[in-house]
Design a protein around this motif. Structure first.
Motif, PDB file in Angstrom:
ATOM      1  N   ILE A 122       0.895  -1.009   0.186  1.00  0.00           N
ATOM      2  CA  ILE A 122      -0.144   0.001  -0.027  1.00  0.00           C
ATOM      3  C   ILE A 122       1.054   1.138   0.063  1.00  0.00           C
ATOM      4  O   ILE A 122       1.773   1.691   1.080  1.00  0.00           O
ATOM      5  CB  ILE A 122      -0.897  -0.477   1.150  1.00  0.00           C
ATOM      6  N   ILE A 123       0.064   2.028  -0.938  1.00  0.00           N
ATOM      7  CA  ILE A 123       0.774   3.893  -0.886  1.00  0.00           C
ATOM      8  C   ILE A 123       0.217   4.506  -0.171  1.00  0.00           C
ATOM      9  O   ILE A 123      -1.377   4.389  -1.260  1.00  0.00           O
ATOM     10  CB  ILE A 123       1.222   4.224  -2.183  1.00  0.00           C
ATOM     11  N   SER A 124      -0.046   4.928   0.456  1.00  0.00           N
ATOM     12  CA  SER A 124      -0.885   6.035   0.813  1.00  0.00           C
ATOM     13  C   SER A 124      -0.638   7.413   1.561  1.00  0.00           C
ATOM     14  O   SER A 124       0.786   7.607   1.663  1.00  0.00           O
ATOM     15  CB  SER A 124      -1.534   5.145   2.114  1.00  0.00           C
ATOM     16  N   GLU A 125      -1.367   8.378   1.613  1.00  0.00           N
ATOM     17  CA  GLU A 125      -0.840   9.974   1.836  1.00  0.00           C
ATOM     18  C   GLU A 125      -0.065   9.665   3.387  1.00  0.00           C
ATOM     19  O   GLU A 125       0.828  10.308   3.551  1.00  0.00           O
ATOM     20  CB  GLU A 125      -1.750  11.158   1.970  1.00  0.00           C
ATOM     21  N   GLY A 144       0.682   6.806   4.345  1.00  0.00           N
ATOM     22  CA  GLY A 144       1.652   5.932   5.278  1.00  0.00           C
ATOM     23  C   GLY A 144       2.810   6.294   3.806  1.00  0.00           C
ATOM     24  O   GLY A 144       3.427   4.866   3.229  1.00  0.00           O
ATOM     25  N   LYS A 145       3.258   7.194   3.648  1.00  0.00           N
ATOM     26  CA  LYS A 145       4.019   7.323   1.537  1.00  0.00           C
ATOM     27  C   LYS A 145       5.070   6.900   1.727  1.00  0.00           C
ATOM     28  O   LYS A 145       6.272   6.707   0.882  1.00  0.00           O
ATOM     29  CB  LYS A 145       3.439   8.176   1.296  1.00  0.00           C
ATOM     30  N   ASP A 146       6.252   7.162   2.961  1.00  0.00           N
ATOM     31  CA  ASP A 146       7.617   6.909   3.558  1.00  0.00           C
ATOM     32  C   ASP A 146       8.712   5.672   2.863  1.00  0.00           C
ATOM     33  O   ASP A 146       9.017   5.386   3.888  1.00  0.00           O
ATOM     34  CB  ASP A 146       8.493   7.711   4.228  1.00  0.00           C
ATOM     35  N   ILE A 147       7.828   5.201   1.701  1.00  0.00           N
ATOM     36  CA  ILE A 147       8.925   4.005   0.843  1.00  0.00           C
ATOM     37  C   ILE A 147       9.852   3.783  -0.109  1.00  0.00           C
ATOM     38  O   ILE A 147       9.422   4.750  -1.202  1.00  0.00           O
ATOM     39  CB  ILE A 147       7.430   2.401   0.350  1.00  0.00           C
ATOM     40  N   PRO A 148      10.757   3.329   0.034  1.00  0.00           N
ATOM     41  CA  PRO A 148      11.847   4.067  -1.139  1.00  0.00           C
ATOM     42  C   PRO A 148      11.268   3.647  -2.201  1.00  0.00           C
ATOM     43  O   PRO A 148      10.975   2.328  -2.544  1.00  0.00           O
ATOM     44  CB  PRO A 148      12.890   3.259  -0.292  1.00  0.00           C
ATOM     45  N   TYR A 149      11.898   4.763  -3.026  1.00  0.00           N
ATOM     46  CA  TYR A 149      11.343   4.352  -4.800  1.00  0.00           C
ATOM     47  C   TYR A 149      12.646   2.786  -4.889  1.00  0.00           C
ATOM     48  O   TYR A 149      11.648   1.606  -5.642  1.00  0.00           O
ATOM     49  CB  TYR A 149      11.727   5.164  -5.559  1.00  0.00           C
ATOM     50  N   GLU A 150      13.244   2.177  -4.404  1.00  0.00           N
ATOM     51  CA  GLU A 150      14.027   1.073  -4.612  1.00  0.00           C
ATOM     52  C   GLU A 150      12.760   0.116  -4.154  1.00  0.00           C
ATOM     53  O   GLU A 150      13.831  -0.966  -4.240  1.00  0.00           O
ATOM     54  CB  GLU A 150      15.185   0.904  -4.073  1.00  0.00           C
ATOM     55  N   THR A 151      12.256   0.441  -2.927  1.00  0.00           N
ATOM     56  CA  THR A 151      11.760  -1.096  -2.777  1.00  0.00           C
ATOM     57  C   THR A 151      10.396  -1.126  -3.320  1.00  0.00           C
ATOM     58  O   THR A 151      10.192  -2.264  -4.292  1.00  0.00           O
ATOM     59  CB  THR A 151      11.481  -0.346  -1.300  1.00  0.00           C
ATOM     60  N   ARG A 152       9.401   0.031  -3.835  1.00  0.00           N
ATOM     61  CA  ARG A 152       8.564  -0.083  -4.327  1.00  0.00           C
ATOM     62  C   ARG A 152       8.618   0.017  -6.016  1.00  0.00           C
ATOM     63  O   ARG A 152       7.970  -0.362  -6.713  1.00  0.00           O
ATOM     64  CB  ARG A 152       7.254   1.352  -4.607  1.00  0.00           C
ATOM     65  N   ASN A 208       4.162   5.442  -9.780  1.00  0.00           N
ATOM     66  CA  ASN A 208       5.123   5.333  -8.978  1.00  0.00           C
ATOM     67  C   ASN A 208       6.671   5.690  -9.628  1.00  0.00           C
ATOM     68  O   ASN A 208       6.938   4.795  -9.931  1.00  0.00           O
ATOM     69  CB  ASN A 208       4.895   3.467  -9.308  1.00  0.00           C
ATOM     70  N   LYS A 209       6.834   6.981  -9.351  1.00  0.00           N
ATOM     71  CA  LYS A 209       8.013   7.291  -9.968  1.00  0.00           C
ATOM     72  C   LYS A 209       8.992   7.760  -8.977  1.00  0.00           C
ATOM     73  O   LYS A 209       7.957   7.881  -7.638  1.00  0.00           O
ATOM     74  CB  LYS A 209       7.113   9.354 -10.221  1.00  0.00           C
ATOM     75  N   PRO A 210       9.720   7.711  -9.131  1.00  0.00           N
ATOM     76  CA  PRO A 210      10.905   8.096  -7.833  1.00  0.00           C
ATOM     77  C   PRO A 210      10.347   9.175  -7.093  1.00  0.00           C
ATOM     78  O   PRO A 210      10.475   9.137  -5.770  1.00  0.00           O
ATOM     79  CB  PRO A 210      12.491   8.927  -8.586  1.00  0.00           C
ATOM     80  N   SER A 211       9.522  10.056  -7.367  1.00  0.00           N
ATOM     81  CA  SER A 211       9.015  11.207  -6.603  1.00  0.00           C
ATOM     82  C   SER A 211       7.847  11.287  -7.220  1.00  0.00           C
ATOM     83  O   SER A 211       6.953  11.194  -7.845  1.00  0.00           O
ATOM     84  CB  SER A 211       9.707  12.936  -6.885  1.00  0.00           C
ATOM     85  N   LEU A 212       6.580  10.726  -5.421  1.00  0.00           N
ATOM     86  CA  LEU A 212       5.836  10.898  -5.565  1.00  0.00           C
ATOM     87  C   LEU A 212       4.453  11.653  -6.170  1.00  0.00           C
ATOM     88  O   LEU A 212       2.807  11.905  -6.732  1.00  0.00           O
ATOM     89  CB  LEU A 212       4.603   9.686  -5.025  1.00  0.00           C
ATOM     90  N   LEU A 213       5.359  12.685  -6.942  1.00  0.00           N
ATOM     91  CA  LEU A 213       4.590  13.685  -7.155  1.00  0.00           C
ATOM     92  C   LEU A 213       4.047  14.912  -8.543  1.00  0.00           C
ATOM     93  O   LEU A 213       4.457  13.824  -9.328  1.00  0.00           O
ATOM     94  CB  LEU A 213       5.853  15.599  -6.759  1.00  0.00           C
ATOM     95  N   ASN A 214       3.276  14.412  -8.844  1.00  0.00           N
ATOM     96  CA  ASN A 214       2.735  14.293 -10.101  1.00  0.00           C
ATOM     97  C   ASN A 214       3.223  15.870 -10.756  1.00  0.00           C
ATOM     98  O   ASN A 214       2.728  17.159 -10.179  1.00  0.00           O
ATOM     99  CB  ASN A 214       1.001  14.597 -10.161  1.00  0.00           C
ATOM    100  N   GLY A 215       3.011  15.673 -12.239  1.00  0.00           N
ATOM    101  CA  GLY A 215       2.942  17.116 -13.223  1.00  0.00           C
ATOM    102  C   GLY A 215       1.161  17.524 -13.140  1.00  0.00           C
ATOM    103  O   GLY A 215       0.249  17.074 -12.446  1.00  0.00           O
TER     104      GLY A 215
END
Length: 258
Positions: free
Chosen positions: A70-73, A75-83, A244-251
């Motif tokens: 789960i990626i949640s607002e 609970g978002k601190d999951i490293p990119y290498e993990t996900r 599922n980008k390295p940064s979860l911020l959208n353009g």
């Protein structure tokens, strides 16, 4: 979890819809009291309702699909290498529209999306104040259920010659006005949270452009509901909208009927 032709079983879908409603009930239990607001690290507002909804959803999803992360607002601190290599995951915003929640205008939602290969293949959006429930997914199309129990398949209005645009109540921009001028827009509606995607999915609006920043959990469920109703969602240049980008911020993105 079934194969990719149906994504989830009818029983799992029923459980997921109930889970969204349970999260909404948890939110309303806070909404109907004196709301205490704290600030996140980025100075955006956080309420007890965010946490209550997050706990309900994560507990429910973990019980229903223990193998799916789960990626949640909240609970978002999951490293990119993990996900980065996840095939399936849930993308969740337990309370979308916290500013609207604080304003008490009712325009906030629960957003739950199932992602497959970084594409939203199931989206659920629940509006706690009205009791309206929207969902859409691969193999099932998009649907709306009312608080009274009515259930209707919904479709984007792809034949309209005059368009209604829908935009943010809290995040309007000059760039939005410039882009919308290219389309046959005759009316504009302002409304909070992911309800904007739902209005396009049910044919009550035709275009939604967002220039300002959002997060992936703000858009995933809405994208699924819009796309499986017949609408499209992309970057403004027409390129695919990525997750599922390295940064979860959208353009920036553009949602259109057809």
């Amino acid at each position: 979890m079934e194969n990719n032709t149906s994504i989830i079983s009818p029983g799992e879908l029923t459980a997921l819809l109930l889970l969204a409603k349970q999260a909404g009930s948890g939110i309303l239990s806070v909404y109907n009291t004196d709301i205490e607001v704290t600030l996140k690290d980025d100075l955006s507002p956080l309420t007890l309702a965010d946490k209550v909804s997050h706990d309900i959803i994560t507990e429910g999803l973990t019980a229903l699909t223990p193998a799916i992360p789960i990626i949640s607002e909240e609970g978002k601190d999951i490293p990119y290498e993990t996900r980065k290599n996840w095939e399936y995951y849930w993308c969740v915003d337990p309370l979308d529209g916290t500013k609207e929640f604080i304003k008490r205008n009712g325009e906030f939602t629960v957003n739950i999306a199932l992602m497959h290969n970084n594409t939203p293949v199931l989206g659920i959006i629940y509006v706690p104040v009205t009791g309206d429930l929207y969902y859409g997914g691969e193999g099932i199309g998009s649907w709306k259920e009312t608080a009274e129990g009515g259930k209707t398949q919904i479709y984007a209005d792809v034949k309209a010659t005059e368009w209604i645009s829908v935009g943010s109540r809290s995040h309007a921009s000059a760039e939005e006005a410039s882009l919308l001028a290219r389309y046959p827009v005759s009316e504009t509606i302002s409304i909070g949270s992911s309800i904007k995607f739902c209005l396009i999915a049910e044919g009550k609006a035709h275009i939604y452009y967002r220039q300002g920043p959002t997060m992936e959990w703000d858009t995933a469920a809405g994208q699924a509901i819009a796309v499986y109703s017949g609408a499209t969602m992309s970057r403004p240049d027409g390129e695919p909208f990525e997750y599922n980008k390295p940064s979860l911020l959208n353009g920036s993105f553009l949602v259109k009927a057809g």
